[in-house]
Scaffold this motif. Structure first.
Motif, mmCIF file in Angstrom:
data_model
loop_
_atom_site.group_PDB
_atom_site.id
_atom_site.type_symbol
_atom_site.label_atom_id
_atom_site.label_comp_id
_atom_site.label_asym_id
_atom_site.label_seq_id
_atom_site.Cartn_x
_atom_site.Cartn_y
_atom_site.Cartn_z
ATOM 1 N N PRO A 18 31.074 82.639 111.628
ATOM 2 C CA PRO A 18 32.209 81.745 111.531
ATOM 3 C C PRO A 18 33.031 82.047 110.284
ATOM 4 N N ALA A 20 33.799 80.395 107.802
ATOM 5 C CA ALA A 20 33.548 79.297 106.890
ATOM 6 C C ALA A 20 33.060 79.831 105.561
ATOM 7 N N TYR A 51 29.318 74.690 114.271
ATOM 8 C CA TYR A 51 28.606 73.703 113.473
ATOM 9 C C TYR A 51 27.686 74.450 112.528
ATOM 10 N N ASP A 54 27.564 73.915 104.695
ATOM 11 C CA ASP A 54 28.775 74.100 103.890
ATOM 12 C C ASP A 54 28.623 75.150 102.801
ATOM 13 N N TRP A 63 31.758 70.921 110.952
ATOM 14 C CA TRP A 63 32.386 71.685 112.028
ATOM 15 C C TRP A 63 33.527 72.514 111.471
ATOM 16 N N ARG A 64 33.596 73.772 111.903
ATOM 17 C CA ARG A 64 34.685 74.670 111.546
ATOM 18 C C ARG A 64 35.208 75.318 112.825
ATOM 19 N N ALA A 66 36.350 79.012 114.412
ATOM 20 C CA ALA A 66 36.200 80.451 114.174
ATOM 21 C C ALA A 66 36.911 81.241 115.264
ATOM 22 N N SER A 117 34.649 71.655 99.840
ATOM 23 C CA SER A 117 33.940 71.774 101.118
ATOM 24 C C SER A 117 32.430 71.606 100.964
#
Length: 289
Positions: A18, A20, A51, A54, A63-64, A66, A117
């Motif tokens: 992801p 993130a 999901y 962080d 949740w992010r 991608a 975050s």
């Protein structure tokens, strides 16, 4: 049927990587090779909700979104998954054949680059890290037509990337095994396992706690040695929503489990503020054209 692994590969890439803040299991460097089974150029694009925790080692999840893309143009397979990109510079051939793989990998590592975050105030007190740029390459070998049919695929690879700017200048080795198989013209599934070996500088950047940081955060002082950082295993699947797996929209989903190892698992960021057990889940849509 022979083209069904394309979406499994993109599902794997999207779930494993992801866009993130954390460092997560790498996508298969040869993920785009599945697209080469099509006699001609092919591109699949997708996006999903992921999901994940962080920061690397955290026990707090968010949740992010991608993005992902996979394809083959002129026999050269490529994949883009969130913050990672790879291309196989050895042209692929269709059919149940052996496939030698080699090419570059690039990663933008956002781990702890944004304090807002991060949910744990002790980890926020350690300070943020600069975004790291990691560049390297991979080699591997794959075989189409190995177990269930002429269309399933097994591949083994190893990659190495090194931080060239930002938070660290360390290297990370990643061996990986992947297996993809179509279940029908509308469904396919993939399994994978990998591990990461990180050099000392990686632990210094993301897992150490010095005296000043200990006073600020309340976490004990800790120095991380290099070594095996983690192992991961996961399963991904895809189902056609329109048409079949060759064209149109698909639903993709799956999950990954990662276990933090050695000093990386003993670091206070993991053992006190987080957890050795790391999870990632994804659900998303993709389109092939």
């Amino acid at each position: 049927m022979r083209f069904a692994f394309r979406l499994t590969a993109i599902a794997l890439a999207a779930a494993a990587v992801p866009a993130a803040a954390q460092e997560t299991p790498a996508p298969p460097p040869d993920a785009g090779a599945a697209a080469a089974a099509l006699d001609g150029d092919s591109v699949t694009i997708g996006a999903g909700g992921v999901y994940l925790n962080d920061y690397e080692g955290s026990d707090h999840y968010v949740w992010r979104v991608a993005p992902g893309a996979i394809g083959s143009i002129g026999g050269f397979a490529f994949s883009l998954a969130g913050n990672r990109a790879a291309i196989d510079l050895i042209p692929n051939k269709p059919g149940p054949v052996w496939d030698i793989q080699a090419g570059p990998i690039g990663v933008v590592n956002f781990n702890r680059s944004s304090l807002k975050s991060i949910g744990d105030p002790r980890v926020r007190a350690l300070g943020k890290r600069s975004t790291a740029i990691e560049l390297g390459g991979f080699v591997g070998i794959g075989k189409t037509g190995v177990v269930t049919s002429d269309y399933d695929r097994l591949s083994l690879s190893v990659s190495y990337r090194k931080g060239v700017s930002g938070a660290h200048r360390a290297g990370i080795w990643t061996p990986m095994v992947n297996y993809f198989t179509p279940l029908s013209r509308k469904a396919a599934v993939g399994l994978f396992a990998s591990a990461d070996y990180a050099e000392r500088g990686y632990g210094r950047a993301y897992f150490d706690v010095d005296s000043a940081q200990s006073l600020a955060s309340g976490l004990p002082v800790f120095t991380t040695r290099g070594g095996w950082k983690d192992w991961s295993a996961g399963v991904l699947g895809t189902v056609a929503l329109t048409g079949d797996l060759l064209h149109g929209f698909k639903l993709v989903g799956g999950g990954t489990y990662t276990r933090m190892l050695n000093d990386f698992g003993r670091s206070p960021l993991v053992s006190i503020a987080g957890s050795r057990d790391q999870w990632i889940g994804i659900v998303g849509l993709a389109y092939t054209f």
